[in-house]
Write an enzyme that holds these catalytic residues in place. Structure first.
Site, mmCIF file in Angstrom:
data_model
loop_
_atom_site.group_PDB
_atom_site.id
_atom_site.type_symbol
_atom_site.label_atom_id
_atom_site.label_comp_id
_atom_site.label_asym_id
_atom_site.label_seq_id
_atom_site.Cartn_x
_atom_site.Cartn_y
_atom_site.Cartn_z
ATOM 1 N N GLU A 68 -10.627 52.994 -7.227
ATOM 2 C CA GLU A 68 -10.770 53.815 -6.386
ATOM 3 C C GLU A 68 -10.383 53.779 -4.880
ATOM 4 O O GLU A 68 -10.937 53.591 -3.829
ATOM 5 C CB GLU A 68 -12.448 54.148 -6.096
ATOM 6 C CG GLU A 68 -13.117 54.485 -7.487
ATOM 7 C CD GLU A 68 -14.595 54.764 -7.100
ATOM 8 O OE1 GLU A 68 -15.129 55.406 -7.862
ATOM 9 O OE2 GLU A 68 -15.034 53.938 -6.302
ATOM 10 N N GLU A 103 -14.971 57.129 -14.775
ATOM 11 C CA GLU A 103 -16.334 56.801 -14.234
ATOM 12 C C GLU A 103 -17.207 58.101 -14.175
ATOM 13 O O GLU A 103 -16.596 59.111 -13.539
ATOM 14 C CB GLU A 103 -16.269 56.094 -13.088
ATOM 15 C CG GLU A 103 -15.806 54.767 -13.192
ATOM 16 C CD GLU A 103 -16.141 53.871 -11.738
ATOM 17 O OE1 GLU A 103 -17.073 54.429 -10.934
ATOM 18 O OE2 GLU A 103 -15.318 53.080 -11.388
#
Length: 660
Positions: free
Chosen positions: A152, A308
Site C-alpha cells: 500500500e 485485500e
C-alpha cells in the site's frame, strides 16, 4: 502464466498470513484449516523485515523456510512479500534521517509503519538489499506463485519535505525542464516575485505565509508519485532479475489520489487492489464497482487481483460496522463480476495484539465455531465452482476519462470553489450508469476512444491540447461525448487556456463559458426540465450548440445549463452544473444499452459468456428473460430467476467467451 493470474489455475482465494505473530505449532493448524476452506494462495512476509533481518548483517530465514515448505505440502501457493513497508528499529536508529518530515518541519517517529522518506538513498538501498536476499533464497521455491512488493504505497506517507527530498525534487525538476528559464515560465514565477536564479533556491512547497505557487504544488504531486514509484521499481528490478517469469505486483488502494495509477500500472505484471467498502454506507457497493472497473481498466481490461478486503468489520473507522450475514459473499462475488481473478483478504487469522487486533479475519478470534469461519468455508467452496471464469474479460462500450494530473490540479486552493472533489464527481456520474446496468471502462486522457459508443468526462479541469484533440476527433468520427463543468480550463502547467473557457473544447462543445457561478453550501438552482443542481453552475452562451435544459431559478434563470452540439458525425454534450441526472438523454442518444434488463437494486455484469446477477436490495427481486446454468447451484435457469436479498447467481450462457 496460465489462464489465471499466476501458475495457480482458476480463481485465487486466501489472504494475508502473519505467522510470525503466532507460535509455530499454530502454523500446522492454520495450514490444515486453509485446505479445509479452499485457500490456494496466501500473502506472506508483508511486515517481516525485523524478523528476517534482526540487524544490519544478521539474517533469519529458517522460520520462513519451514513455513513455505509447510504451505507447499498442503497445496497452498505463496504471494511472497519483500517486507519493505516497515523499516526495523535498528535501521531507523542507525539512520534517523530516513524518517519522513511533514510540510511543517515535524519529523515523524518510529512506532507505526511506512516511517521512511521515499527519496532516502539509505532506505532505498536497504529495501533493495532485503528484496535481493529474499529473491535469491526463494526464487525457485515450489510454493512461490507471486511477488508482492512493499505494501500500500502512500497509505500513510505520500510525501516528505526533508532536505533529501528537496534535493531529489530538484533533480526531478532538472530532468523535466530544459533549464531554469523553462521552469520559471512553466511556474509563472513573475507572479509575486517568485523567479528562481539557481536550482538550489528551489524547495518543496513547505508551509508558507500564504498560498503556494500552484504549478510548483502540481509538480510536487507529480514528483511524489514518481518518488514512491522509484522505490517500487528498485525492488521490482531485483525480482525480475533474480526470479524471471514469476509475476510481480504491489497492492493499489482503489481510486487513490496520491499516486498516478495509470503510470504505476504500466510497470505492473498484474494489477492488485485493496478495497474496503463500508457496510454502513447504503451505496458502498456502487463505489466499489467503480473502483473495480478502474482496476480492470488499468491494464487494458486484463483480469486483476483483489489482494485485500475485510471479511467483516475493519478496525480503523470511527465506527466499525460488521458485514451482516451474506454481505461478505455478495461483495466478494462482485469483485469477480468486475474482472477479478482472485478474492483475497486481510487477514487469515485475527491478530491478538497490535493496531489491527479488532480487524476481522477469515479465521476470527472465536475460531472454527464462529459465524465468520462458516462463511469463509462456504464461500471458498462457491468460488471453486467458478473456476472456468478465470481469464475471461468484461467488455464495455462506455468509458470514463480519468486523469491524475487534472485531479491534483482541480483540488488546489484559490479556485472559484473549494468544494470540488473529483472522486465524488466521478462517483456521481458512474452511479447513473451503474443504476442502468451499463458496463464501464476507465481510460486515461489521450486514449484511443474508438471502441466506445459513449465517453464521459465528469471533469477535465487540466486538459492538454493533445487530449482535447483526441476528444474532438472522437466526436467528429461519430462518438458521443459528455463533458462536465469546469473542464478545459488550464494546460499542463496549470495556466489558463486563453480565448474563452473552455478554449480547447469550444469548437466541439459549441459553447463559451463567460463566468463560473459556484453555488454556496446549502443552496441549489433549479434546472428545467431535469431537476435541481447543487455545488456549481456557469454563465454560458451557445455558439453552435443547442440548449436542452436551462436554469430556472436564481441569477442564471433562462440561460443554458445543459447543451448538445452536433460536430462531424457525432454529438458533444456539456453539463455546466452538478446534475448527474443530465446524463440520461446522452446515454439514450448514444444507443448504450444495459448488459441485461434488471430491476432496481440488482447489479448485472458480463464476463465472457458468464452473466453475474447480484441483488443489493433489501427485498426479493425477479430477473426475467434468462437462459443459462447457475454455476453457484448447478441449476438450469430458464425464463425468470428470483433473487433473495443479498442473493446472487452466476449464469453460464451460450454467448461466445472472450479471454485475455
Amino acid at each position: 502464466m496460465t489462464e489465471g493470474l499466476t501458475r495457480i489455475p482458476g480463481l485465487l482465494y486466501g489472504g494475508d498470513y502473519n505467522p510470525e505473530q503466532w507460535p509455530e505449532p499454530v502454523w500446522a493448524e492454520d495450514a490444515e484449516l486453509m485446505r479445509e476452506a479452499g485457500v490456494n494462495l496466501v500473502t506472506v512476509g508483508v511486515f517481516s523485515w525485523a524478523r528476517l533481518q534482526p540487524g544490519p548483517d544478521e539474517w533469519d530465514f529458517v522460520w520462513l523456510d519451514r513455513l513455505l515448505d509447510l504451505l507447499h505440502a498442503h497445496g497452498i501457493g505463496v504471494d511472497l512479500a519483500t517486507a519493505t513497508a516497515s523499516p526495523p528499529a535498528w535501521l531507523v536508529r542507525a539512520h534517523p534521517e530516513i524518517l519522513p518530515v511533514t510540510a511543517d518541519g515535524v519529523r515523524l517517529e518510529f512506532g507505526s509503519r511506512q516511517h521512511y522518506c521515499p527519496s532516502s538513498p539509505v532506505y532505498r538501498a536497504a529495501a533493495v538489499r532485503l528484496a535481493r536476499a529474499i529473491a535469491e533464497r526463494y526464487h525457485d521455491h515450489p510454493a512461490l506463485a507471486l511477488w508482492h512488493v512493499h505494501n500500500e504505497y502512500g497509505d500513510h506517507v505520500t510525501e516528505c519535505f526533508c532536505d533529501v527530498s528537496a534535493a531529489d525534487f530538484r533533480r526531478w525538476l532538472r530532468a523535466r525542464y530544459d533549464g531554469l528559464d523553462a521552469l520559471n515560465a512553466a511556474w509563472g514565477t513573475e507572479f509575486w516575485s517568485q523567479r528562481y536564479g539557481a536550482w538550489d533556491e528551489i524547495e518543496p512547497p513547505r508551509t508558507a505565509p500564504g498560498p503556494v505557487n500552484p504549478t510548483q504544488t502540481l509538480d510536487w504531486r507529480r514528483f511524489c508519485s514518481d518518488a514512491l514509484l522509484a522505490c517500487h521499481l528498485g525492488e521490482k528490478a531485483v525480482l525480475d532479475e533474480v526470479s524471471p517469469g514469476v509475476p510481480v505486483t504491489t497492492n493499489f488502494m482503489s481510486m487513490f489520489k496520491a499516486l498516478d495509477y495509470w503510470e504505476w500500472a504500466s510497470h505492473e505484471d498484474l494489477v492488485s487492489d485493496d478495497a474496503y467498502p463500508d457496510p454502513a454506507d447504503p451505496e458502498a457497493h456502487i463505489t466499489a464497482a467503480m473502483n473495480y472497473d478502474l482496476m480492470r481498466s488499468l491494464k487494458g481490461g486484463r483480469p486483476w487481483l483483489l489482494l485485500e478486503q475485510a471479511p467483516s468489520a475493519v478496525s480503523w473507522r470511527p465506527v466499525n460496522v460488521p458485514k451482516r450475514p451474506g454481505l461478505h459473499r455478495l461483495w466478494s462475488l462482485q469483485t469477480v463480476a468486475h474482472g477479478a481473478d482472485g478474492v483475497m483478504y486481510f487477514q487469515w487469522r485475527a491478530s491478538r495484539a497490535g493496531a489491527e487486533k479488532f480487524h476481522s479475519a477469515l479465521l476470527p478470534h472465536g475460531g472454527t465455531t464462529s459465524r465468520g469461519w462458516a462463511e469463509t468455508v462456504r464461500f471458498g467452496g462457491e468460488l471453486a465452482r467458478l473456476t472456468e471464469i478465470a481469464g475471461s474479460r468484461v467488455t464495455a462500450d462506455t468509458a470514463i476519462v480519468l486523469d491524475w494530473d487534472s485531479w491534483w490540479a482541480l483540488e488546489q486552493d484559490d479556485h472559484p470553489s473549494l468544494r470540488l472533489d473529483l472522486k465524488e464527481l466521478v462517483t456521481s456520474w458512474y452511479s447513473v450508469l451503474w443504476r442502468r446496468g451499463i458496463a464501464v471502462d476507465f481510460v486515461p486522457p489521450g486514449a484511443d476512444l474508438s471502441p466506445y459508443r459513449l465517453v464521459l468526462a465528469p471533469n477535465l479541469y487540466l486538459l492538454r491540447n493533445e487530449a482535447a484533440t483526441a476528444l474532438t476527433r472522437y466526436v467528429r468520427n461519430g462518438g458521443h461525448l459528455v463533458c462536465g463543468f469546469f473542464s478545459g480550463i488550464v494546460d499542463e502547467n496549470d495556466h489558463i487556456h486563453l480565448g474563452g473557457y473552455p478554449a480547447p473544447l469550444r469548437e466541439v462543445l459549441g459553447i463559451v463559458v463567460d463566468e463560473f457561478w459556484p453555488i454556496p453550501d446549502g443552496d441549489d438552482v433549479k434546472v428545467a426540465p431535469l431537476g435541481v443542481a447543487t455545488l456549481w453552475s456557469e454563465w454560458l452562451d451557445t455558439t453552435t450548440a443547442e440548449a436542452v435544459a436551462s436554469y430556472a431559478s436564481g441569477e442564471l434563470s433562462g440561460r443554458p445549463a445543459v447543451t448538445r452540439n452536433a460536430h462531424g458525425a457525432g454529438l458533444a454534450w456539456y453539463v455546466s452544473c452538478h446534475l448527474p441526472e443530465a446524463l440520461g438523454a446522452a446515454v439514450d442518444a448514444a444507443g448504450v444499452r444495459p448488459v441485461h434488463p434488471v430491476p432496481p437494486g440488482v447489479e448485472v455484469t458480463r464476463r465472457g459468456r458468464h452473466l453475474f446477477l447480484l441483488n443489493h436490495a433489501p427485498v426479493d427481486k425477479v430477473v426475467r428473460d434468462l437462459d443459462g446454468t447457475d454455476l453457484l447451484t448447478g441449476a438450469a435457469v430458464r425464463g425468470e430467476l428470483r433473487l433473495a436479498p443479498l442473493g446472487a447467481a452466476v449464469l453460464r450462457t451460450s454467448l461466445p467467451e472472450r479471454r485475455s
